[in-house]
Write a protein that holds these residues in place. Structure first.
Motif, PDB file in Angstrom:
ATOM      1  N   SER A   1       0.610  11.911  -6.464  1.00  0.00           N
ATOM      2  CA  SER A   1      -0.256  11.673  -5.307  1.00  0.00           C
ATOM      3  C   SER A   1      -0.994  12.950  -4.932  1.00  0.00           C
ATOM      4  N   GLU A   2      -2.289  12.807  -4.633  1.00  0.00           N
ATOM      5  CA  GLU A   2      -3.072  13.912  -4.100  1.00  0.00           C
ATOM      6  C   GLU A   2      -2.700  14.078  -2.630  1.00  0.00           C
ATOM      7  N   THR A   3      -2.309  15.273  -2.256  1.00  0.00           N
ATOM      8  CA  THR A   3      -1.895  15.523  -0.881  1.00  0.00           C
ATOM      9  C   THR A   3      -3.086  16.005  -0.066  1.00  0.00           C
ATOM     10  N   ILE A   4      -3.481  15.230   0.922  1.00  0.00           N
ATOM     11  CA  ILE A   4      -4.533  15.639   1.855  1.00  0.00           C
ATOM     12  C   ILE A   4      -3.839  15.909   3.183  1.00  0.00           C
ATOM     13  N   GLY A   5      -3.331  17.092   3.321  1.00  0.00           N
ATOM     14  CA  GLY A   5      -2.540  17.428   4.494  1.00  0.00           C
ATOM     15  C   GLY A   5      -1.304  18.211   4.090  1.00  0.00           C
ATOM     16  N   LEU A   6      -0.246  18.067   4.884  1.00  0.00           N
ATOM     17  CA  LEU A   6       0.922  18.917   4.722  1.00  0.00           C
ATOM     18  C   LEU A   6       2.071  18.275   3.964  1.00  0.00           C
ATOM     19  N   VAL A   7       2.182  16.957   3.997  1.00  0.00           N
ATOM     20  CA  VAL A   7       3.360  16.286   3.435  1.00  0.00           C
ATOM     21  C   VAL A   7       2.953  15.493   2.200  1.00  0.00           C
ATOM     22  N   GLY A   8       3.519  15.866   1.068  1.00  0.00           N
ATOM     23  CA  GLY A   8       3.223  15.172  -0.177  1.00  0.00           C
ATOM     24  C   GLY A   8       4.217  14.070  -0.467  1.00  0.00           C
ATOM     25  N   GLN A   9       4.119  13.531  -1.676  1.00  0.00           N
ATOM     26  CA  GLN A   9       5.013  12.462  -2.114  1.00  0.00           C
ATOM     27  C   GLN A   9       5.492  12.782  -3.528  1.00  0.00           C
TER      28      GLN A   9
ATOM     29  N   VAL B   1      -7.856   2.894  -5.691  1.00  0.00           N
ATOM     30  CA  VAL B   1      -8.600   4.034  -5.154  1.00  0.00           C
ATOM     31  C   VAL B   1      -7.822   5.329  -5.320  1.00  0.00           C
ATOM     32  N   GLY B   2      -6.847   5.338  -6.222  1.00  0.00           N
ATOM     33  CA  GLY B   2      -6.048   6.532  -6.423  1.00  0.00           C
ATOM     34  C   GLY B   2      -4.821   6.546  -5.533  1.00  0.00           C
ATOM     35  N   TYR B   3      -4.043   7.592  -5.681  1.00  0.00           N
ATOM     36  CA  TYR B   3      -2.791   7.738  -4.934  1.00  0.00           C
ATOM     37  C   TYR B   3      -2.868   9.010  -4.103  1.00  0.00           C
ATOM     38  N   PHE B   4      -2.721   8.848  -2.806  1.00  0.00           N
ATOM     39  CA  PHE B   4      -2.885   9.952  -1.870  1.00  0.00           C
ATOM     40  C   PHE B   4      -1.729   9.978  -0.879  1.00  0.00           C
ATOM     41  N   ALA B   5      -1.525  11.139  -0.278  1.00  0.00           N
ATOM     42  CA  ALA B   5      -0.544  11.289   0.785  1.00  0.00           C
ATOM     43  C   ALA B   5      -1.249  11.970   1.970  1.00  0.00           C
ATOM     44  N   PRO B   6      -1.562  11.204   3.034  1.00  0.00           N
ATOM     45  CA  PRO B   6      -1.381   9.754   3.175  1.00  0.00           C
ATOM     46  C   PRO B   6      -2.411   9.006   2.327  1.00  0.00           C
ATOM     47  N   GLN B   7      -2.210   7.696   2.201  1.00  0.00           N
ATOM     48  CA  GLN B   7      -3.089   6.900   1.358  1.00  0.00           C
ATOM     49  C   GLN B   7      -4.500   6.881   1.938  1.00  0.00           C
ATOM     50  N   ILE B   8      -5.490   6.839   1.042  1.00  0.00           N
ATOM     51  CA  ILE B   8      -6.885   6.896   1.479  1.00  0.00           C
ATOM     52  C   ILE B   8      -7.365   5.545   2.000  1.00  0.00           C
ATOM     53  N   LEU B   9      -6.600   4.491   1.794  1.00  0.00           N
ATOM     54  CA  LEU B   9      -6.815   3.226   2.484  1.00  0.00           C
ATOM     55  C   LEU B   9      -5.791   3.099   3.615  1.00  0.00           C
TER      56      LEU B   9
ATOM     57  N   LEU C   1     -12.615  15.919  -8.316  1.00  0.00           N
ATOM     58  CA  LEU C   1     -11.988  16.926  -7.468  1.00  0.00           C
ATOM     59  C   LEU C   1     -11.142  16.277  -6.385  1.00  0.00           C
ATOM     60  N   LEU C   2     -11.578  15.141  -5.880  1.00  0.00           N
ATOM     61  CA  LEU C   2     -10.810  14.437  -4.866  1.00  0.00           C
ATOM     62  C   LEU C   2      -9.809  13.467  -5.472  1.00  0.00           C
ATOM     63  N   GLY C   3      -9.858  13.275  -6.775  1.00  0.00           N
ATOM     64  CA  GLY C   3      -8.895  12.399  -7.434  1.00  0.00           C
ATOM     65  C   GLY C   3      -9.169  10.926  -7.233  1.00  0.00           C
TER      66      GLY C   3
ATOM     67  N   LEU D   1       0.852  -1.184   0.000  1.00  0.00           N
ATOM     68  CA  LEU D   1       0.000   0.000   0.000  1.00  0.00           C
ATOM     69  C   LEU D   1       0.891   1.239   0.000  1.00  0.00           C
ATOM     70  N   PRO D   2       1.195   1.779  -1.197  1.00  0.00           N
ATOM     71  CA  PRO D   2       2.033   2.973  -1.213  1.00  0.00           C
ATOM     72  C   PRO D   2       1.228   4.216  -0.790  1.00  0.00           C
ATOM     73  N   PRO D   3       1.894   5.230  -0.199  1.00  0.00           N
ATOM     74  CA  PRO D   3       3.345   5.297   0.011  1.00  0.00           C
ATOM     75  C   PRO D   3       3.817   4.629   1.289  1.00  0.00           C
ATOM     76  N   GLY D   4       2.923   4.494   2.296  1.00  0.00           N
ATOM     77  CA  GLY D   4       3.318   3.867   3.549  1.00  0.00           C
ATOM     78  C   GLY D   4       2.174   3.899   4.533  1.00  0.00           C
TER      79      GLY D   4
END
Length: 942
Positions: free
Chosen positions: A913-921, A413-421, A382-384, A58-61
């Protein structure tokens, strides 16, 4: 660091003071218990029958918490929090290492999905409660392993662990599901649009959600158990929120950075809002009847009433016998109408015109008026969140080198930071599961039990219909254009009116001044009003979405709960019975040490035989649903004769109709990419595969260019037999494509090595991207161009009147989420190329279409040869321009789209990756692959 710590304290002091007051009353407990005696340390692989053959990635971590110190470090030095990126490299590198992969190498690309933690690898132990007997153990990847002495205690631990890793994301999701993002994050056009669209799908007040919970609890022991566990789960979330008060570094820095104040306590109803959001994205299908009506009306205007009607059915491909299916040896007829009664069909007067009505435009410069009903899909974008990209390969025991079935499967489910799963491993007396969960829902939705595993791909079966409600005046007068009463069963009934009000205060990322945003939502007996128009010669009507799972969002939780209960699931048959309790539309896959199985879930309506399932129907009572499809009529199978199941959101089985909004179920489908790769592995390995061979097949498909594999061969065959004369430049261009298609060569969309700047077959990839939409338009513009052609970000085009884009490349619309080839016109192109060569196809275009394609005289006039030659020449000219004037195709590396963007093709395709927060990937090289993925085989059984 001292300065940074001071900054942390100043940022959080007021938030924590408020939080102390807010959460003090959320829960209270009895006296402490001796937790060490009730929850012993986990034994690695206890009650685990996989023999160490269970892996996942499950990327990124796993870690999603960014505290204020870590946020400051990231801002100053680019250092990411621990375990927030440790699965990204293994996920990305498989793209280059999958060929020749062995089973012993699987741990280099996947984490261990065995139950428990190996000795010496427990990195942290948490006791989140003094009253609940639960312990959370963290492993080297920071994945939580939750052990509860009771089911309630385990649920409490899940809540605490999910809040620990994803609290800010969970807050975003619960507000999105409730339709209050503008209130939470501040007013903006995007957030207001997302709120509006979600409320047109699931407009629930708190009282209505609480009623859902009460109804679920009355459904028997399993419903009561689910509600009880969800209550304990929410208690665990609130326990973490309370812990923030005494330990500021437990607070996600996102709250302070966005000036949000302290996280607010959760209610069990918040879980319902998230379930409504997730289920509405991944577990629904249909609802495109008004768009279909617009296409039908356009075709009738272009071709005549009879030919236009015939052409509509041929492009819809509701049941094309040439469509790839997961089940191949038996039919499951569904949604096949008899003789249509025209009186049941309700066509808007001008179906392509925008609907009227809806919420106020309360935010400056925001326009929430959209043509027809595509709101939820817009919000997803919009949420990717891609709706359909999950895939699965499940191979039976007879084709396994070990004699035990093999599975490589997972959701996209897409790529998010952090992951949505989120990964989790949970153990309690009646709950044994490890896998992935949507934060905010708690349960393992996709994963493994003691001696079996399961996963899903979105099925998109037709559980949404669009009705036209005939507007009436209760007083007997002329109905208003946006009247709020409607005719049902001979009575003039008032619509239910719900008003949802948000107060949006600008925050970082918001816009404008404070805004009071009012969402007026109207409902009928069928569902939510999407807007108003006219039908039947000017009569006012309201367009309503009727969804089978409406107001029952959480019912599917019973099936998910049963999946993880070893007392409920013990074999394929018992697992199928659990899958039948899931109302959302998914393709489910099962594997144990002896069997593989497949079941398509969904609360699928049974429509009257005289109702056209692809067009709007009247809501007056003459076309009502007649119950729901019985479980034994859902596509399902155990141990198929072909020896495997393969799914990539394709048609489940012959006869099972494509939903009204799905135009992708023709002879070309990305599922064929996997089947081709899997058959190649079977041939190379003598029909006996290892887990690693199945991984190789999956990854081969992940780098395959669908246009190159499934359209290019027909085009080259046509060029070799048609007698078309090509100029030397165009012929050289075609030669690049021929080389790309050579055996063992591809057609792959991949670099030779990660450090390269260009694709290994850069010219061919660029040529195919440039050629595919031009070829499609050359063939079909004579029918559709008059309706207008839209272009998005130089990467994707669509006919305005057709509800599917011309093609679906990796870089479509700049989404950069990996999803590709999920829909497009390739099937139509392949079919027409075959017909031009006299090759029989299962469901050919008739004269209604062939007389109108290519140009004057249609297919029989020779116009297609000129159209195809013109498309090739136009492609050559565009490629010369995109590559600095070079006329040598061997030197080309750009298509128009990436050249316009000023990027190399690999960079243009890359996943962001869609960044939901402060730290992207960082971006990673494109591959068409699930986000969370299991690689698993069981060696024994209970």
């Amino acid at each position: 660091m001292t300065k940074a710590r001071g900054l942390v304290r100043s940022l959080l002091a007021s938030s924590l003071a408020a939080a102390a007051v807010t959460v003090a009353a959320t829960t209270s407990g009895a006296g402490p218990v001796d937790l060490t005696s009730t929850v012993p340390p986990p034994t690695y692989q206890a009650n685990d029958y996989s023999g160490g053959n269970a892996f996942a990635v499950l990327p990124p971590g796993a870690n999603g918490l960014v505290d204020a110190l870590q946020a400051a470090q990231f801002e100053a030095e680019g250092t990411r929090p621990p375990d927030s990126q440790d699965q990204l490299g293994m996920y990305e590198s498989l793209l280059y290492d999958a060929s020749g992969l062995s089973d012993s190498q699987l741990p280099d690309y996947f984490t261990d999905e065995s139950f428990g933690i190996p000795p010496g690898q427990v990195t942290r132990v948490e006791h989140p409660s003094t009253t609940e007997p639960v312990t959370i153990y963290r492993d080297a990847h920071d994945i939580p392993h939750v052990y509860g002495a009771t089911d309630a205690a385990a649920a409490f631990g899940i809540g605490y662990a999910q809040a620990e890793d994803r609290l800010f994301m969970m807050d975003v999701l619960r507000h999105y599901g409730e339709g209050t993002l503008s209130q939470f994050l501040g007013p903006s056009c995007a957030f207001e649009q997302m709120d509006h669209d979600e409320l047109l799908s699931a407009p629930y007040t708190r009282a209505q959600v609480d009623a859902q919970l009460a109804a679920l609890g009355a459904e028997g022991p399993m419903g009561q158990r689910l509600v009880s566990m969800l209550s304990s789960y929410v208690d665990g979330i609130n326990a973490y929120i309370r812990a923030v008060v005494t330990d500021p570094l437990k607070l996600p820095a996102d709250y302070a950075a966005a000036a949000l104040g302290p996280p607010q306590p959760w209610q069990t109803s918040d879980v319902v809002y998230i379930a409504a959001l997730i289920g509405g994205i991944f577990g629904r299908g249909g609802g495109g009847e008004v768009s279909n009506a617009a296409l039908l009306q356009y075709l009738q205007g272009q071709l005549g009433t009879s030919a236009g009607t015939q052409a509509f059915g041929e492009f819809k491909e509701q049941n094309d016998p040439g469509a790839p299916t997961t089940i191949t040896d038996q039919s499951f007829p569904y949604e096949i109408p008899g003789t249509i009664d025209p009186a049941t069909t309700a066509l808007p007067d001008h179906a392509g015109a925008p609907l009227v009505g809806g919420p106020e435009d309360t935010t400056p410069d925001c326009d929430l008026t959209k043509p027809n009903i595509s709101g939820l899909a817009d919000a997803v974008a919009l949420l990717g969140l891609p709706r359909q990209m999950s895939n699965a390969i499940v191979v039976d025991a007879a084709h396994s080198a070990t004699g035990h079935p093999l599975a490589v499967m997972g959701p996209q489910v897409g790529y998010f930071a952090p992951q949505i799963l989120m990964q989790e491993d949970v153990h309690a007396p009646d709950y044994q599961a490890e896998g992935a969960s949507f934060p905010g829902t708690g349960l393992v939705e996709l994963g493994r039990g003691e001696d079996y595993a399961w996963s899903a791909t979105s099925a998109g079966t037709d559980n949404v219909d669009q009705r036209l409600e005939l507007i009436c005046d209760p007083a007997g007068g002329a109905p208003g254009a946006q009247g709020t009463s409607y005719v049902f069963d001979g009575k003039c009934l008032p619509m239910t009116h719900e008003v949802f009000t948000e107060v949006g205060v600008p925050k970082p990322g918001g816009q404008g001044g404070p805004a009071v945003i009012v969402h007026d939502v109207y409902l009928t007996v069928h569902g939510v009003v999407q807007g108003w128009t006219t039908a039947d010669g000017g009569r006012p009507v309201a367009v309503v979405d009727q969804r089978s799972t409406f107001d029952h969002e959480l019912d599917s939780g019973i099936g998910f709960l049963e999946f993880a209960d070893p007392g409920v699931v013990s074999d394929p048959s018992s697992w199928m019975r659990a899958a039948q309790d899931i109302d959302y539309t998914f393709n489910w896959f099962y594997v144990d040490d002896q069997h593989i199985a497949y079941y398509v879930s969904g609360l699928d309506p049974v429509r009257p035989g005289d109702v056209d399932p692809n067009l709007p129907s009247w809501g007056t009572g003459i076309a009502e649903w007649q119950g729901f499809l019985p479980p034994d009529q859902h596509p399902h199978e155990i141990d198929p004769p072909q020896g495997y199941f393969v799914s990539w959101n394709n048609k489940p089985a012959p006869g099972f109709s494509a939903a009204d909004d799905d135009y992708s179920m023709g002879p070309v489908h990305r599922q064929v990419n996997i089947v081709t790769a899997l058959r190649a592995q079977l041939a190379a390995k003598g029909g006996k595969l290892h887990l690693s061979n199945v991984v190789t097949a999956m990854e081969t498909a992940a780098k395959t260019d669908l246009d190159g594999l499934q359209v290019l061969p027909e085009l080259l065959d046509y060029l070799s037999t048609s007698g078309i004369t090509l100029g030397p430049g165009v012929q050289a261009m075609v030669s690049q494509l021929q080389t790309w298609l050579s055996p063992g060569q591809g057609p792959y969309r991949v670099k030779a090595s990660p450090a390269d700047a260009q694709y290994e077959d850069a010219a061919a990839v660029a040529i195919m991207d440039e050629l595919e939409p031009r070829l499609t338009r050359a063939l079909f513009d004579p029918i559709f161009a008059a309706g207008g052609v839209a272009s998005y970000d130089n990467t994707s085009m669509a006919y305005d009147v057709f509800p599917m884009e011309l093609y679906d490349p990796p870089n479509k619309e700049g989404a950069k989420q990996g999803d590709a080839y999920g829909g497009g016109w390739e099937g139509y192109v392949q079919k027409l190329l075959d017909q031009l060569q006299g090759i029989a196809v299962p469901q050919p275009f008739t004269s209604a279409v062939t007389d109108a394609v290519c140009g004057p005289g249609g297919m029989g006039s020779g116009a297609c040869a000129g159209a195809i030659a013109g498309a090739l020449q136009a492609t050559f000219d565009a490629m010369v321009a995109a590559n600095g004037g070079s006329t040598d195709p061997a030197t080309w590396v750009n298509a128009t789209a990436n050249a316009t963007a000023g990027q190399t093709m690999p960079a243009f395709d890359s996943i962001t990756s869609e960044t939901i927060g402060l730290v992207g990937q960082p971006q990673m090289d494109w591959q068409n692959r699930p986000t969370f993925q299991q690689v698993i085989s069981f060696t024994s059984h209970r």
